[in-house]
Design an enzyme around this catalytic site. Structure first.
Site, short mmCIF file in Angstrom:
data_model
loop_
_atom_site.label_atom_id
_atom_site.label_comp_id
_atom_site.label_asym_id
_atom_site.label_seq_id
_atom_site.Cartn_x
_atom_site.Cartn_y
_atom_site.Cartn_z
N ARG A 127 34.74 30.84 12.88
CA ARG A 127 34.84 32.30 12.98
C ARG A 127 36.25 32.70 12.54
O ARG A 127 37.23 32.11 12.98
CB ARG A 127 34.55 32.79 14.40
CG ARG A 127 34.46 34.28 14.46
CD ARG A 127 33.54 34.82 15.52
NE ARG A 127 33.74 34.27 16.84
CZ ARG A 127 32.91 34.51 17.86
NH1 ARG A 127 31.86 35.26 17.69
NH2 ARG A 127 33.15 33.99 19.03
N ARG A 146 31.97 26.99 26.91
CA ARG A 146 31.24 28.26 26.74
C ARG A 146 29.74 27.99 26.56
O ARG A 146 28.91 28.76 27.05
CB ARG A 146 31.79 29.03 25.54
CG ARG A 146 33.15 29.63 25.84
CD ARG A 146 33.77 30.23 24.61
NE ARG A 146 33.01 31.35 24.08
CZ ARG A 146 33.22 31.87 22.89
NH1 ARG A 146 34.17 31.38 22.11
NH2 ARG A 146 32.52 32.89 22.48
P1 B4P Z 1 28.88 36.12 15.88
O1 B4P Z 1 27.89 37.10 15.34
O2 B4P Z 1 30.30 36.59 16.00
O3 B4P Z 1 28.40 35.48 17.27
P2 B4P Z 1 28.05 36.12 18.73
O4 B4P Z 1 26.72 35.53 19.07
O5 B4P Z 1 28.14 37.62 18.70
O6 B4P Z 1 29.27 35.53 19.58
P3 B4P Z 1 29.75 35.64 21.13
O7 B4P Z 1 28.60 35.40 22.06
O8 B4P Z 1 30.90 34.68 21.21
O9 B4P Z 1 30.35 37.09 21.32
P4 B4P Z 1 30.47 38.19 22.51
O10 B4P Z 1 31.40 39.22 21.98
O11 B4P Z 1 29.10 38.65 22.93
O12 B4P Z 1 28.81 34.82 14.93
C1 B4P Z 1 29.66 33.70 15.15
C2 B4P Z 1 30.11 33.10 13.80
O13 B4P Z 1 28.97 32.62 13.08
C3 B4P Z 1 30.79 34.11 12.87
O14 B4P Z 1 31.85 33.48 12.21
C4 B4P Z 1 29.70 34.52 11.89
O15 B4P Z 1 30.23 34.93 10.62
C5 B4P Z 1 28.91 33.21 11.78
N1 B4P Z 1 27.50 33.41 11.49
C6 B4P Z 1 26.68 34.39 11.99
N2 B4P Z 1 25.43 34.25 11.49
C7 B4P Z 1 25.46 33.14 10.67
C8 B4P Z 1 24.47 32.46 9.86
N3 B4P Z 1 23.18 32.89 9.79
N4 B4P Z 1 24.86 31.35 9.19
C9 B4P Z 1 26.13 30.90 9.24
N5 B4P Z 1 27.13 31.50 9.96
C10 B4P Z 1 26.78 32.60 10.67
O16 B4P Z 1 31.13 37.46 23.79
C11 B4P Z 1 32.50 37.12 23.91
C12 B4P Z 1 32.93 36.93 25.39
O17 B4P Z 1 32.89 38.23 26.08
C13 B4P Z 1 32.06 36.04 26.30
O18 B4P Z 1 32.38 34.67 26.19
C14 B4P Z 1 32.39 36.62 27.71
O19 B4P Z 1 33.60 36.11 28.22
C15 B4P Z 1 32.55 38.10 27.49
N6 B4P Z 1 31.31 38.88 27.74
C16 B4P Z 1 30.67 39.66 26.81
N7 B4P Z 1 29.56 40.22 27.36
C17 B4P Z 1 29.49 39.76 28.65
C18 B4P Z 1 28.55 39.96 29.70
N8 B4P Z 1 27.46 40.73 29.56
N9 B4P Z 1 28.77 39.34 30.88
C19 B4P Z 1 29.85 38.57 31.06
N10 B4P Z 1 30.78 38.33 30.11
C20 B4P Z 1 30.61 38.92 28.90
#
Ligand code: B4P
Length: 200
Positions: A127, A146
């Site tokens: 990322r 995580r």
């Molecule tokens: P992203 O799209 O960034 O992944 P994500 O699932 O949204 O990530 P995450 O779960 O960490 O985020 P959040 O903000 O919710 O993709 C990841 C990478 O993969 C990127 O580089 C992207 O370019 C690449 N990619 C995507 N699709 C691809 C494909 N098809 N092929 C190849 N590469 C690909 O959470 C962050 C933190 O916030 C948590 O750990 C927690 O501490 C907190 N948090 C948020 N919501 C919460 C809740 N409801 N309760 C408690 N804590 C919470």
């Protein structure tokens, strides 16, 4: 339409959510984005959650639900919204169901993005190289933790939404276009069923 995205860190929830809200023209509620904004703005919530997120843990339910309610109060979600990364625990899911029920609403579809751990690790380590920014919680030493937190606290949501009859599992492997196409088809199939039911 009210949509929930469920999936492990790095599954592509944020990436696909951005495309889906453009396609459906509904608001995007990402608790990750809201919490990162609180940290950037130095709010009281931001100060509490910064070390928790950097450590790869889930933020306490009460704080997340507070942020969620505050966002919902903006009043732009009456015709639908997409919840990205929330709920992440059964307690959050039950609370959100109650919040929507008070408005005579319910979740229409919960999309689970299915991606194996090896690929998640590769994506989280990468990322920042692509369109998404690298984040303070993308520390290589915290990534396995995580994924464990997800297994323990968030996978029960899959059964929760399956029991509610709204779960749709989507293969999250492939290009972002391919994954989006699968999601779009799932949404369109639900829309056409809803339209068919309304006509009968
Ligand atoms: P992203 O799209 O960034 O992944 P994500 O699932 O949204 O990530 P995450 O779960 O960490 O985020 P959040 O903000 O919710 O993709 C990841 C990478 O993969 C990127 O580089 C992207 O370019 C690449 N990619 C995507 N699709 C691809 C494909 N098809 N092929 C190849 N590469 C690909 O959470 C962050 C933190 O916030 C948590 O750990 C927690 O501490 C907190 N948090 C948020 N919501 C919460 C809740 N409801 N309760 C408690 N804590 C919470």
């Amino acid at each position: 339409m009210r949509i929930v995205f469920v999936g492990p860190p790095g599954a592509g929830k944020g990436t696909q959510s951005k495309r889906l809200v453009d396609y459906l023209r509904i608001p995007h509620l990402s608790t990750g984005d809201l919490l990162r904004e609180a940290i950037r703005n130095g709010t009281e919530v931001g100060k509490v959650v910064a070390p928790i997120m950097a450590d790869g843990q889930l933020v306490p339910d009460e704080l997340v639900l507070g942020v969620f309610r505050e966002r919902l109060a903006k009043g732009d979600c009456d015709d639908g919204c997409l919840l990205d990364g929330v709920p992440r625990t059964i307690r959050q899911a039950e609370a959100i169901d109650r919040i929507f029920a008070e408005r005579g609403q319910a979740i229409d579809i919960a999309i689970q993005l299915v991606v194996p751990d090896e690929e998640l690790i590769r994506r989280l380590n990468g990322r920042g190289n692509g369109p998404t920014e690298r984040r303070p919680d993308d520390r290589p030493d915290k990534i396995p933790f995580r994924l464990q937190v997800y297994q323990r606290q968030t996978t029960p949501l899959v059964d929760f939404y399956a029991a509610h009859g709204v779960l749709k599992q989507i293969d999250g492997i492939g290009t972002t276009d391919e994954v989006f196409d699968r999601i779009r088809q799932a949404i369109e199939s639900i829309r056409s069923k809803a339209t068919g039911a309304a006509k009968r």
